[in-house]
Design an enzyme around this catalytic site. Structure first.
Site, mmCIF file in Angstrom:
data_model
loop_
_atom_site.group_PDB
_atom_site.id
_atom_site.type_symbol
_atom_site.label_atom_id
_atom_site.label_comp_id
_atom_site.label_asym_id
_atom_site.label_seq_id
_atom_site.Cartn_x
_atom_site.Cartn_y
_atom_site.Cartn_z
ATOM 1 N N ASP A 104 -15.800 -0.127 15.914
ATOM 2 C CA ASP A 104 -16.158 -0.539 17.260
ATOM 3 C C ASP A 104 -16.161 0.718 18.122
ATOM 4 O OD1 ASP A 104 -16.753 -1.988 19.479
ATOM 5 O OD2 ASP A 104 -14.868 -3.093 19.591
ATOM 6 N N ASN A 133 7.963 17.912 -25.477
ATOM 7 C CA ASN A 133 7.387 16.881 -24.611
ATOM 8 C C ASN A 133 8.140 16.778 -23.292
ATOM 9 O OD1 ASN A 133 5.423 14.643 -24.395
ATOM 10 N ND2 ASN A 133 7.259 13.380 -24.255
#
Length: 881
Positions: A353, A716
């Site tokens: 708007d 890992n």
């Protein structure tokens, strides 16, 4: 009704709602043990302790202990725990007293604790940040407390028996029995899916209420619905989980609909899991058959599975989103739903708007003139407008506030003392006007109406010329329109004012009474464009976001303001023009049009839906009652902290300042967050795919395990630690310059082309250790394993820098200092571990110094080849991240 002996079990009681609906007005206050002036503070505290806070069940906040347990439950920790048990059996339980050794158990247990604490701390911080952001946006309601004084209180503070006032734009804060209404229309779309507003009354129309659906009760308003127009007073019947909405919330809590982003993440996980399911049996069988050590082969295969499992993915995604949300909050952008961040970064069309976004949101009453364009005795127009704005009980908009402020400055407020309000006809978005009925001390009663010019013209049969009331002829209508249009072209917003005097009707005025009125004048308001608007729009365009103005105001004003801030007004489409188009014409018009004027709330939703069908990610910025449906329809609903409750509740993002520049900063942060998540996904996918080939080759041709299970797990863990810094990385400017959408279609191709690069150098390392360093027999496996441990870890860590940018790493694009420091720390740890007592305890051995020139050459060659493949890939497929 109110049992105060123990805390009430909060569950929805339909019988109580029906009973509340059937109560006669004469006994409603005594039944709820309240009074018209509301509850006192002491009673409020008692009922809060009995019923709890007025909050429905959302995603349950996870207790820190539960979060810690969840951090412990993952494949990595599971394998380590199994290794602890096996080490205990082999090294302690069945070992001779003089051979008992707790070293392996201590080392593996330390890894379990470190990994668990790392995951827990990151996710706990993310949870706390998200909770803090949620508390920055609150909804309030008006309640009577103590002696009948109206207080603005947080919705969560309401208790059964509270007296609450409702007006247009309010969310219904609890299940409420209506005791007084004025043209109250409520939207229950969130509960029933019906878009049409329904009227609520204090008194029911009679009949058996038990034979109807509970949401059809005429004098009960339900939590989660919202007031479209009118006003009401009611008594709180049920709060929190005891409401009708509470039953729905409990049934869906924890079951959020999957977004494209969620599905993409799930697809990555499933892809890696499929690779794991193929590879693990292969590795187990090959190693078992060739080495003959089935237990070692099993543990090695399980460790490989852990290495392929993206166990850090949920944590990395959560931390990225949380960090992005916190960073956005510092830039005055509050994220209500963390998963909305990726849509924010993907947004390529912003519908907004104009009021307060393109304009200053500081509307002032610039002029008030008679219907014939003169300004003689124009204070009479201001007086009528003042009565209309002052006496209405609905939501006072910015123009109402401008009128009240102007009258206050002129010290004209005393004029209201000679008038009293009789009735009102509330505003709605179809009529686009509102009326009040007032009566002066002599008994003269009149209806005063103000609203949008075109809608006002439709109800006027007469107008004033000079001091005379004359029929509103076509010629005079054209003249009135031209007066209005002339002010519109100057960027002024115009309202018309009309009245009808000497009414015989005494009460119960309705929309039908808005007829045969006399147009008496116009009000013109100025809301100048923001100085920052034009620059912000240019910046949004530069970042690939097209701005479209979607306004309910008339086309002349919208066109003028849009042109002043640099939006193309070649094509301006009005709601009336849109309504007569067929579907194909609408799609074409919506795609090419930048400015939409005088559109209804449902047309705003339709425009967004049409844009979405064309493959756009559409954001909508709105703050009014009429914006709620569009906010829900959009991919990313954006509102402001000063918006009405229903707009804030419907939005995904809340701006603390209504400025497109704030929005632009948030978009960039959203893209940065999304980019860092994509980095991790592609790093994990490519690295794990490459590891699959490396392990399969080593298993097939070596007479011993290429690495022990503990080596794989330590490697890992260290690699996962290196990736925890990714959320703190920066993104290249060219990546941030355009919208980024989740697209998993490129992932498989990315894995196939980049994954095997690391396998090439893993295999050259095998050959190096076998032929140059003589590791060709089981007796030399420790040295072989140490060499591959170091090379594998360092190459995996370097992949972070190779994949994080499409440019040349370290030269054209450098990672942030947290990523650089973490990389150096992990690489240093990887090199040092074989030389430490820890390394010897897990079966590694110090590497000869002559190994390191070979290692350096391998890593340099790896980086060079990866960069060559990267540049070829970008030329071929026109993308990287």
């Amino acid at each position: 009704m109110w049992k105060k002996t123990r805390k009430m079990k909060l569950e929805f009681n339909a019988e109580k709602i029906f009973l509340a609906s059937e109560l006669p007005m004469s006994s409603v206050f005594s039944y709820f043990q309240t009074a018209p002036q509301g509850l006192n503070n002491e009673e409020v505290e008692k009922r809060q302790s009995l019923y709890g806070r007025n909050e429905v069940e959302h995603e349950k906040k996870m207790h820190p202990l539960t979060m810690l347990i969840k951090a412990f439950i993952n494949p990595f920790i599971g394998v380590l725990t199994a290794l602890i048990i096996i080490s205990y059996i082999i090294d302690v339980y069945i070992a001779a007293p003089e051979e008992k050794d707790f070293t392996s158990i201590i080392i593996i247990a330390s890894m379990v604790i470190l990994s668990t604490i790392l995951r827990f701390w990151q996710e706990y911080k993310a949870s706390m940040s998200s909770e803090a952001l949620q508390k920055m946006v609150t909804n309030t309601c008006t309640a009577k407390r103590d002696d009948g004084t109206e207080h603005e209180i947080g919705i969560s503070s309401l208790v059964p028996g509270d007296i609450v006032k409702l007006a247009a734009g309010d969310m219904i804060p609890a299940d409420i029995r209506i005791i007084e209404t004025k043209d109250l229309f409520v939207s229950q779309g969130t509960l029933t899916g019906e878009s049409e507003a329904i009227e609520k009354r204090a008194e029911t129309s009679g009949g058996d209420s038990r034979g109807r659906s509970i949401v059809e009760l005429e004098n009960i308003c339900f939590m989660g619905s919202n007031v479209v127009s009118g006003s009401a007073t009611g008594i709180v019947v049920s709060t929190g989980n005891n409401t009708y909405l509470g039953t729905i919330a409990r049934s869906i809590a924890g079951h959020r609909a999957s977004t494209a982003f969620d599905k993409g993440i799930a697809k990555v996980s499933m892809l890696l899991i499929r690779f794991m399911l193929i590879m693990v049996p292969f590795v187990f069988l090959v190693n078992g058959l060739t080495k003959g050590e089935w237990l070692d082969a099993f543990l090695f295969a399980v460790s490989v599975a852990v290495g392929l499992t993206p166990e850090m993915l949920p944590m990395i995604v959560t931390v990225n989103l949380s960090k992005g949300a916190v960073a956005m909050s510092r830039k005055k952008t509050i994220v209500k739903d963390l998963n909305a961040i990726q849509n924010f970064g993907a947004m390529n069309i912003l519908c907004t708007d104009k009021t307060g976004t393109l304009t200053c949101d500081q509307i002032v009453l610039e002029k008030y003139i008679n219907a014939d364009g003169t300004s003689d005795n124009s204070r009479r127009i201001l007086r009528h407008a003042y009565f209309n704005s002052f006496f209405q009980t609905g939501l006072k908009n910015l123009m109402d506030k401008a009128i009240l402020s102007h009258v206050r400055e002129l010290e004209m407020e005393s004029v209201r003392e000679s008038y009293k309000k009789v009735d009102e006809i509330p505003f709605d978005f179809t009529r686009r006007r509102m009326s009040v009925v007032v009566e002066d001390v002599s008994g003269k009663r009149q209806i005063i109406t103000k609203g949008a010019v075109e809608e006002m013209m439709q109800i006027c049969s007469h107008t004033e010329v000079g001091n005379r009331v004359v029929p509103f002829t076509p010629e005079l209508r054209v003249k009135a329109y031209e007066i209005s249009k002339r002010m519109n072209r100057q960027g002024l917003r115009v309202l018309a004012v009309a009245h009808k005097s000497f009414l015989s009707k005494e009460n119960n005025f309705a929309v039908e009474d808005e007829s045969g009125m006399v147009l008496i004048g116009f009000l013109a308001f100025l809301d100048p464009p923001k100085q920052s608007a034009a620059g912000a729009i240019r910046q949004l365009h530069a970042h690939g976001i097209e701005v479209k103005v979607v306004s309910g105001d008339n086309d002349a004003v919208v066109r003028t303001i849009s042109r002043q801030v640099g939006i193309d007004t070649t094509n301006v489409l009005t709601g009336a023009e849109l309504s007569v188009m067929n579907d194909e014409e609408k799609r074409e018009a919506v795609a090419r049009t930048r400015v939409f004027a005088k559109v209804t709330p449902m047309q705003k939703t339709e425009i967004i839906a049409l844009l979405q069908t064309q493959g756009n990610t559409v954001g909508f910025l709105g703050d009014g009652i009429n914006d709620a449906a569009a906010l829900r329809q959009s991919d990313i609903g954006i509102s402001v902290d000063s918006a009405v409750d229903i707009a804030k509740e419907s939005a995904d993002i809340i701006l603390l300042e209504k400025d497109l520049m704030v929005l632009e900063n948030g978009v960039i942060e959203g893209r940065r967050t999304f980019g860092n998540i994509i980095k991790y996904v592609k790093m994990t996918a490519g690295s794990n795919f490459g590891n699959m080939f490396s392990v399969m080759a080593a298993s097939a041709f070596l007479p011993f395990l290429p690495m022990l299970p503990i080596h794989l797990l330590v490697q890992n863990l260290l690699y996962d630690m290196s990736q925890t810094a990714i959320p703190f990385d920066r993104m290249d400017d060219d990546y941030l310059s355009k919208p980024r959408r989740w697209d998993a279609s490129d992932l498989s191709r990315f894995m196939i082309y980049t994954g095997p690069i690391s396998s090439i150098f893993d295999i050259t390392t095998y050959l190096l250790m076998w032929h140059v360093f003589g590791c060709s027999s089981p007796g030399a496996q420790s040295l072989f394993q140490s060499g591959w441990f170091v090379e594998g870890l360092l190459s995996q860590t370097l992949i972070v820098h190779m994949i994080r940018t499409k440019k040349i790493p370290f030269i054209q694009s450098r990672a942030s200092w947290p990523v650089m420091c973490m990389t150096l720390a992990i690489m240093a740890a990887g090199i040092i571990i074989p030389f430490t007592r820890f390394g010897s305890c897990i079966g590694l051995t110090p590497l000869p110094l002559s190994y390191f020139p070979w290692l350096a050459a391998t890593l340099i060659a790896y980086c060079v080849l990866t960069q060559v493949v990267k540049e070829w890939y970008i030329r071929r497929f026109k993308r990287w991240l």
